[in-house]
Scaffold this motif. Sequence first.
Motif, PDB file in Angstrom:
ATOM      1  N   SER A   5       0.848  -1.196   0.000  1.00  0.00           N
ATOM      2  CA  SER A   5       0.000   0.000   0.000  1.00  0.00           C
ATOM      3  C   SER A   5       0.875   1.234   0.000  1.00  0.00           C
ATOM      4  O   SER A   5       1.876   1.289   0.721  1.00  0.00           O
ATOM      5  CB  SER A   5      -0.892   0.026   1.243  1.00  0.00           C
ATOM      6  N   THR A   7       0.988   5.477   0.472  1.00  0.00           N
ATOM      7  CA  THR A   7       0.362   6.728   0.894  1.00  0.00           C
ATOM      8  C   THR A   7       1.202   7.868   0.342  1.00  0.00           C
ATOM      9  O   THR A   7       2.413   7.921   0.581  1.00  0.00           O
ATOM     10  CB  THR A   7       0.279   6.817   2.434  1.00  0.00           C
ATOM     11  N   MET A  48      -4.588   9.687   8.867  1.00  0.00           N
ATOM     12  CA  MET A  48      -3.225   9.151   8.875  1.00  0.00           C
ATOM     13  C   MET A  48      -3.014   8.250  10.089  1.00  0.00           C
ATOM     14  O   MET A  48      -2.371   7.207  10.001  1.00  0.00           O
ATOM     15  CB  MET A  48      -2.191  10.275   8.836  1.00  0.00           C
ATOM     16  N   GLY A  51      -4.422   4.848   9.408  1.00  0.00           N
ATOM     17  CA  GLY A  51      -3.501   4.024   8.623  1.00  0.00           C
ATOM     18  C   GLY A  51      -2.356   3.485   9.459  1.00  0.00           C
ATOM     19  O   GLY A  51      -1.954   2.332   9.323  1.00  0.00           O
ATOM     20  N   SER A 129       3.745  -1.096   3.755  1.00  0.00           N
ATOM     21  CA  SER A 129       3.238   0.237   3.416  1.00  0.00           C
ATOM     22  C   SER A 129       4.395   1.138   3.061  1.00  0.00           C
ATOM     23  O   SER A 129       5.487   1.037   3.618  1.00  0.00           O
ATOM     24  CB  SER A 129       2.430   0.823   4.577  1.00  0.00           C
ATOM     25  N   VAL A 131       5.326   5.246   2.490  1.00  0.00           N
ATOM     26  CA  VAL A 131       4.947   6.649   2.648  1.00  0.00           C
ATOM     27  C   VAL A 131       5.987   7.453   1.878  1.00  0.00           C
ATOM     28  O   VAL A 131       7.171   7.417   2.213  1.00  0.00           O
ATOM     29  CB  VAL A 131       4.922   7.074   4.134  1.00  0.00           C
ATOM     30  N   TYR A 149      -3.495   2.427  -3.151  1.00  0.00           N
ATOM     31  CA  TYR A 149      -3.014   3.798  -2.978  1.00  0.00           C
ATOM     32  C   TYR A 149      -3.935   4.542  -2.025  1.00  0.00           C
ATOM     33  O   TYR A 149      -5.155   4.422  -2.117  1.00  0.00           O
ATOM     34  CB  TYR A 149      -3.021   4.566  -4.302  1.00  0.00           C
ATOM     35  N   THR A 150      -3.333   5.315  -1.136  1.00  0.00           N
ATOM     36  CA  THR A 150      -4.048   6.356  -0.405  1.00  0.00           C
ATOM     37  C   THR A 150      -3.437   7.655  -0.887  1.00  0.00           C
ATOM     38  O   THR A 150      -2.273   7.951  -0.618  1.00  0.00           O
ATOM     39  CB  THR A 150      -3.860   6.215   1.123  1.00  0.00           C
ATOM     40  N   TYR A 190      -8.929   6.580  -1.359  1.00  0.00           N
ATOM     41  CA  TYR A 190      -8.412   5.237  -1.151  1.00  0.00           C
ATOM     42  C   TYR A 190      -8.730   4.394  -2.383  1.00  0.00           C
ATOM     43  O   TYR A 190      -9.905   4.222  -2.722  1.00  0.00           O
ATOM     44  CB  TYR A 190      -9.051   4.611   0.089  1.00  0.00           C
TER      45      TYR A 190
END
Length: 194
Positions: A5, A7, A48, A51, A129, A131, A149-150, A190
């Motif tokens: 994932s 962000t 956030m 997540g 994840s 970032v 994706y966020t 999202y």
Amino acid sequence: MRSISVTMNLTLDGVVQGPGRPDEDTRGGFPHGGWGARYQDDVLGQEMARGMNQAGDMLFGRRTWEDFIGAWSGRQDGNPFTAHLDAATKYVASTTLENADAWQNSILLPGDATQTVARLKAEPGADLSIVGSAALVGSLHAAGLVDRYTLLIHPLTLGTGARLFDGSAPLTEFRLTRSVATTKGVLIAYYERA
């Protein structure tokens, strides 16, 4: 198999460079560092935190990992993000680092990121994840390795700076699973691979 994932903060014109601080990423003479700071609010913070509360490991490109060390490693301010980041297993994809000893719980993934991350993703273990790390994300997306994706879409354009997909991105369809608008106009979208 693990999932990956991402962000990412970005502007309406797709710029992802330097959202946090003026000195965060000045490559190419980028003059707009810190553009995301004025859009922080409680809604964004809650999303956030939501997540961060999900179990999993983290994956970084070298440059973002080194930046996060300076910004987050060992802070004593009681910020819940600090505790999460320090405690998480952090995988660092890099062709130049010799080790990942500079931050606790970090593991170096040397060599070609698409190959090392594909092997890591295929192993049993916690989901991963990312970032930031736009260059890494672009490579992993092109290799078909990103599952979700966020996107934190900020209501401004910059006209210059590194973009989420600076190079070519293959045709990949995602479906919107949830969206939240903040009080300052950031749309948090999202997406999950269709």
